[in-house]
Design a protein around this motif. Structure first.
Motif, PDB file in Angstrom:
ATOM      1  N   PHE A  67       0.825  -1.193   0.000  1.00  0.00           N
ATOM      2  CA  PHE A  67       0.000   0.000   0.000  1.00  0.00           C
ATOM      3  C   PHE A  67       0.868   1.255   0.000  1.00  0.00           C
ATOM      4  O   PHE A  67       1.907   1.304   0.655  1.00  0.00           O
ATOM      5  CB  PHE A  67      -0.925   0.014   1.230  1.00  0.00           C
ATOM      6  CG  PHE A  67      -2.087  -0.914   1.098  1.00  0.00           C
ATOM      7  CD1 PHE A  67      -3.325  -0.434   0.686  1.00  0.00           C
ATOM      8  CD2 PHE A  67      -1.944  -2.260   1.365  1.00  0.00           C
ATOM      9  CE1 PHE A  67      -4.400  -1.290   0.554  1.00  0.00           C
ATOM     10  CE2 PHE A  67      -3.020  -3.120   1.238  1.00  0.00           C
ATOM     11  CZ  PHE A  67      -4.250  -2.642   0.832  1.00  0.00           C
ATOM     12  N   CYS A  68       0.404   2.258  -0.723  1.00  0.00           N
ATOM     13  CA  CYS A  68       1.072   3.557  -0.798  1.00  0.00           C
ATOM     14  C   CYS A  68       0.329   4.523   0.125  1.00  0.00           C
ATOM     15  O   CYS A  68      -0.888   4.672   0.023  1.00  0.00           O
ATOM     16  CB  CYS A  68       1.007   4.114  -2.214  1.00  0.00           C
ATOM     17  SG  CYS A  68       1.741   3.065  -3.451  1.00  0.00           S
ATOM     18  N   GLU A  69       1.080   5.159   0.994  1.00  0.00           N
ATOM     19  CA  GLU A  69       0.505   6.136   1.910  1.00  0.00           C
ATOM     20  C   GLU A  69       1.241   7.457   1.745  1.00  0.00           C
ATOM     21  O   GLU A  69       2.466   7.499   1.718  1.00  0.00           O
ATOM     22  CB  GLU A  69       0.639   5.639   3.348  1.00  0.00           C
ATOM     23  CG  GLU A  69       0.006   6.539   4.358  1.00  0.00           C
ATOM     24  CD  GLU A  69       0.112   5.993   5.770  1.00  0.00           C
ATOM     25  OE1 GLU A  69      -0.178   6.763   6.698  1.00  0.00           O
ATOM     26  OE2 GLU A  69       0.498   4.818   5.945  1.00  0.00           O
ATOM     27  N   ALA A  70       0.484   8.541   1.609  1.00  0.00           N
ATOM     28  CA  ALA A  70       1.082   9.870   1.434  1.00  0.00           C
ATOM     29  C   ALA A  70       1.662  10.362   2.749  1.00  0.00           C
ATOM     30  O   ALA A  70       1.068  10.186   3.809  1.00  0.00           O
ATOM     31  CB  ALA A  70       0.035  10.844   0.922  1.00  0.00           C
ATOM     32  N   ARG A  71       2.832  10.965   2.680  1.00  0.00           N
ATOM     33  CA  ARG A  71       3.489  11.597   3.834  1.00  0.00           C
ATOM     34  C   ARG A  71       3.570  13.094   3.514  1.00  0.00           C
ATOM     35  O   ARG A  71       4.610  13.608   3.130  1.00  0.00           O
ATOM     36  CB  ARG A  71       4.887  11.021   4.062  1.00  0.00           C
ATOM     37  CG  ARG A  71       4.955   9.508   4.124  1.00  0.00           C
ATOM     38  CD  ARG A  71       3.984   8.888   5.051  1.00  0.00           C
ATOM     39  NE  ARG A  71       4.499   8.874   6.417  1.00  0.00           N
ATOM     40  CZ  ARG A  71       3.747   8.588   7.453  1.00  0.00           C
ATOM     41  NH1 ARG A  71       2.488   8.322   7.299  1.00  0.00           N
ATOM     42  NH2 ARG A  71       4.269   8.566   8.642  1.00  0.00           N
ATOM     43  N   LEU A  72       2.440  13.772   3.653  1.00  0.00           N
ATOM     44  CA  LEU A  72       2.317  15.153   3.186  1.00  0.00           C
ATOM     45  C   LEU A  72       3.128  16.157   3.986  1.00  0.00           C
ATOM     46  O   LEU A  72       3.364  17.274   3.516  1.00  0.00           O
ATOM     47  CB  LEU A  72       0.844  15.554   3.151  1.00  0.00           C
ATOM     48  CG  LEU A  72      -0.016  14.686   2.225  1.00  0.00           C
ATOM     49  CD1 LEU A  72      -1.462  15.141   2.274  1.00  0.00           C
ATOM     50  CD2 LEU A  72       0.505  14.700   0.811  1.00  0.00           C
ATOM     51  N   GLU A  73       3.582  15.784   5.180  1.00  0.00           N
ATOM     52  CA  GLU A  73       4.400  16.714   5.962  1.00  0.00           C
ATOM     53  C   GLU A  73       5.693  17.072   5.219  1.00  0.00           C
ATOM     54  O   GLU A  73       6.290  18.112   5.475  1.00  0.00           O
ATOM     55  CB  GLU A  73       4.704  16.161   7.362  1.00  0.00           C
ATOM     56  CG  GLU A  73       5.471  14.865   7.389  1.00  0.00           C
ATOM     57  CD  GLU A  73       4.617  13.602   7.249  1.00  0.00           C
ATOM     58  OE1 GLU A  73       5.208  12.522   7.276  1.00  0.00           O
ATOM     59  OE2 GLU A  73       3.392  13.706   7.099  1.00  0.00           O
TER      60      GLU A  73
END
Length: 113
Positions: A67-73
């Protein structure tokens, strides 16, 4: 081995920006991400590798799926740069505006307008 990339390289490509936007709401498996683009799964994987190398995406293994999870920080670096740039250009345009007002006032006083 993937070399460390910066966030600016990652967001420079419209496909990578679209991937980030897609996974910003919820983690998606690689196939779900790839299905939404008119490019090969291999090309999407390459984009995801770049996003992972700069820290914008984290891949987690859940069972047989990845799974790909965004790390927007990580986008804070971009936000900081944009804000600094905006302040610089606002200041420059204010100076230009003041200069143009002075030139126009001088021209009015000289009777040339």
């Amino acid at each position: 081995m993937i070399t460390r990339r910066d966030v600016f390289q990652a967001i420079a490509d419209p496909t990578r920006r679209a991937i980030i936007q897609k996974i910003a709401h919820e983690p998606l498996n690689l196939n779900a991400v790839a299905e939404t683009f008119d490019i090969s799964r291999q090309a999407v994987s390459k984009h995801i590798q770049i996003l992972t190398a700069c820290g914008l995406v984290q891949i987690t293994q859940k069972g047989r799926e990845r799974f790909c999870e965004a790390r927007l920080e990580q986008l804070d670096e971009v936000t900081t740069w944009v804000e600094q740039s905006r302040k610089h250009w606002v200041s420059r345009f204010e100076k230009l505006d003041n200069y143009l007002k002075k030139v126009q006032a001088k021209d009015k006083n000289d009777g040339t307008i």
